[in-house]
Design a protein around this motif. Structure first.
Motif, mmCIF file in Angstrom:
data_model
loop_
_atom_site.group_PDB
_atom_site.id
_atom_site.type_symbol
_atom_site.label_atom_id
_atom_site.label_comp_id
_atom_site.label_asym_id
_atom_site.label_seq_id
_atom_site.Cartn_x
_atom_site.Cartn_y
_atom_site.Cartn_z
ATOM 1 N N TYR A 7 0.832 -1.193 0.000
ATOM 2 C CA TYR A 7 0.000 0.000 0.000
ATOM 3 C C TYR A 7 0.868 1.244 0.000
ATOM 4 O O TYR A 7 2.063 1.203 0.321
ATOM 5 C CB TYR A 7 -0.964 0.016 1.202
ATOM 6 C CG TYR A 7 -0.308 0.406 2.492
ATOM 7 C CD1 TYR A 7 -0.241 1.742 2.895
ATOM 8 C CD2 TYR A 7 0.277 -0.547 3.317
ATOM 9 C CE1 TYR A 7 0.382 2.101 4.078
ATOM 10 C CE2 TYR A 7 0.893 -0.194 4.497
ATOM 11 C CZ TYR A 7 0.944 1.135 4.872
ATOM 12 O OH TYR A 7 1.572 1.498 6.032
ATOM 13 N N ALA A 8 0.242 2.353 -0.346
ATOM 14 C CA ALA A 8 0.881 3.668 -0.281
ATOM 15 C C ALA A 8 0.024 4.565 0.602
ATOM 16 O O ALA A 8 -1.189 4.384 0.695
ATOM 17 C CB ALA A 8 1.002 4.281 -1.677
ATOM 18 N N ALA A 12 0.644 12.262 7.549
ATOM 19 C CA ALA A 12 -0.195 13.363 8.027
ATOM 20 C C ALA A 12 0.660 14.550 8.454
ATOM 21 O O ALA A 12 0.163 15.666 8.562
ATOM 22 C CB ALA A 12 -1.076 12.896 9.179
ATOM 23 N N GLN A 13 1.967 14.287 8.682
ATOM 24 C CA GLN A 13 2.910 15.338 9.066
ATOM 25 C C GLN A 13 4.149 15.215 8.176
ATOM 26 O O GLN A 13 5.202 14.757 8.641
ATOM 27 C CB GLN A 13 3.292 15.206 10.533
ATOM 28 C CG GLN A 13 2.147 15.350 11.481
ATOM 29 C CD GLN A 13 2.566 15.101 12.924
ATOM 30 O OE1 GLN A 13 3.718 14.880 13.229
ATOM 31 N NE2 GLN A 13 1.594 15.143 13.809
ATOM 32 N N PRO A 14 4.044 15.601 6.903
ATOM 33 C CA PRO A 14 5.192 15.470 6.003
ATOM 34 C C PRO A 14 6.430 16.170 6.561
ATOM 35 O O PRO A 14 6.340 17.234 7.155
ATOM 36 C CB PRO A 14 4.728 16.157 4.715
ATOM 37 C CG PRO A 14 3.249 16.240 4.821
ATOM 38 C CD PRO A 14 2.916 16.252 6.280
ATOM 39 N N GLY A 15 7.558 15.530 6.396
ATOM 40 C CA GLY A 15 8.813 16.108 6.849
ATOM 41 C C GLY A 15 9.158 15.779 8.285
ATOM 42 O O GLY A 15 10.244 16.089 8.752
ATOM 43 N N SER A 16 8.234 15.145 9.003
ATOM 44 C CA SER A 16 8.488 14.798 10.401
ATOM 45 C C SER A 16 9.072 13.396 10.493
ATOM 46 O O SER A 16 8.395 12.418 10.192
ATOM 47 C CB SER A 16 7.191 14.871 11.211
ATOM 48 O OG SER A 16 7.408 14.354 12.505
ATOM 49 N N SER A 17 10.312 13.314 10.905
ATOM 50 C CA SER A 17 10.929 11.995 11.074
ATOM 51 C C SER A 17 10.348 11.280 12.285
ATOM 52 O O SER A 17 10.444 10.057 12.398
ATOM 53 C CB SER A 17 12.451 12.117 11.195
ATOM 54 O OG SER A 17 12.786 12.855 12.352
ATOM 55 N N GLY A 44 9.770 12.096 0.854
ATOM 56 C CA GLY A 44 8.903 13.162 0.356
ATOM 57 C C GLY A 44 7.503 13.135 0.943
ATOM 58 O O GLY A 44 6.547 13.532 0.285
ATOM 59 N N GLY A 45 7.383 12.639 2.177
ATOM 60 C CA GLY A 45 6.077 12.587 2.816
ATOM 61 C C GLY A 45 5.205 11.425 2.367
ATOM 62 O O GLY A 45 4.021 11.377 2.691
ATOM 63 N N ILE A 46 5.792 10.489 1.619
ATOM 64 C CA ILE A 46 5.053 9.334 1.108
ATOM 65 C C ILE A 46 5.611 8.059 1.713
ATOM 66 O O ILE A 46 6.828 7.900 1.865
ATOM 67 C CB ILE A 46 5.133 9.269 -0.434
ATOM 68 C CG1 ILE A 46 4.407 10.465 -1.039
ATOM 69 C CG2 ILE A 46 4.560 7.957 -0.959
ATOM 70 C CD1 ILE A 46 4.480 10.541 -2.552
ATOM 71 N N PRO A 69 -4.296 7.917 12.293
ATOM 72 C CA PRO A 69 -4.241 9.347 11.959
ATOM 73 C C PRO A 69 -2.879 9.812 11.435
ATOM 74 O O PRO A 69 -2.774 10.937 10.927
ATOM 75 C CB PRO A 69 -4.583 10.037 13.285
ATOM 76 C CG PRO A 69 -4.262 9.040 14.340
ATOM 77 C CD PRO A 69 -4.486 7.693 13.730
ATOM 78 N N ARG A 70 -1.855 8.962 11.515
ATOM 79 C CA ARG A 70 -0.546 9.328 10.967
ATOM 80 C C ARG A 70 -0.511 9.179 9.449
ATOM 81 O O ARG A 70 0.411 9.671 8.792
ATOM 82 C CB ARG A 70 0.550 8.471 11.592
ATOM 83 C CG ARG A 70 0.676 8.645 13.096
ATOM 84 C CD ARG A 70 1.640 7.676 13.702
ATOM 85 N NE ARG A 70 1.161 6.304 13.567
ATOM 86 C CZ ARG A 70 1.703 5.237 14.142
ATOM 87 N NH1 ARG A 70 2.773 5.391 14.909
ATOM 88 N NH2 ARG A 70 1.202 4.038 13.971
ATOM 89 N N HIS A 71 -1.515 8.499 8.885
ATOM 90 C CA HIS A 71 -1.576 8.248 7.444
ATOM 91 C C HIS A 71 -2.780 8.959 6.825
ATOM 92 O O HIS A 71 -3.852 9.014 7.426
ATOM 93 C CB HIS A 71 -1.764 6.746 7.158
ATOM 94 C CG HIS A 71 -0.663 5.876 7.635
ATOM 95 N ND1 HIS A 71 0.443 5.592 6.867
ATOM 96 C CD2 HIS A 71 -0.500 5.206 8.804
ATOM 97 C CE1 HIS A 71 1.234 4.778 7.542
ATOM 98 N NE2 HIS A 71 0.695 4.533 8.722
ATOM 99 N N THR A 72 -2.594 9.476 5.617
ATOM 100 C CA THR A 72 -3.704 9.982 4.811
ATOM 101 C C THR A 72 -3.584 9.341 3.432
ATOM 102 O O THR A 72 -2.534 8.799 3.070
ATOM 103 C CB THR A 72 -3.675 11.519 4.674
ATOM 104 O OG1 THR A 72 -2.494 11.907 3.962
ATOM 105 C CG2 THR A 72 -3.714 12.209 6.029
#
Length: 141
Positions: A7-8, A12-17, A44-46, A69-72
């Motif tokens: 899956y891809a 929910a928080q791009p750039g957050s390690s 890249g947030g994916i 909620p960490r995934h969209t």
């Protein structure tokens, strides 16, 4: 019955390690007891993740991921019954796409970036298998 699910999703928080680290830590603590193995490729947030294990366990985990909620934008890319695991060496291996040779990414997509939304599930699976063959996956069992 073993299955593989690919899956891809978008962070929910791009750039957050911190989000990626939390997902990996949770996977590594939860997956062994459930018999689930796999890898998480991110950049890249994916997220691009392959899960392998029993049909019921993998299906249940994917249901939790869809509600996490960490995934969209969670999208099922590929699902199949398998005779053996390809990613059995990791409770959850990891690949940081930003550290991968861009030639490998270009081999499977139009641009040298991780974008499983723009390619077929088979192409995304081939990318993960290529990353495994080129020892780009790190992590622990």
């Amino acid at each position: 019955m073993l299955v593989r699910l690919l899956y891809a999703s978008r962070s929910a928080q791009p750039g957050s390690s911190d989000v990626t680290d939390a997902i990996l830590a949770q996977s590594r603590s939860h997956n062994p007891a459930c018999g689930i193995t796999g890898i998480l490729c991110y950049g890249g947030g994916i997220f691009l993740q392959a899960l392998e294990g029993g049909r019921e366990q993998v299906s249940e985990l994917f249901g939790h991921i869809q509600k996490d909620p960490r995934h969209t934008d969670v999208v099922l890319l590929h699902y199949e019954e398998i005779s053996e695991r390809h990613f059995g060496g990791w409770s959850m291996g990891q690949v940081n796409a930003a550290k991968v040779n861009t030639a490998i990414l270009l081999k499977y997509s139009e641009k040298p970036e991780l974008d499983p939304y723009a390619v077929s599930g088979q192409m995304s699976l081939a990318l993960l298998e290529d990353l495994m063959a080129n020892a780009a996956i790190c992590g622990r069992t």
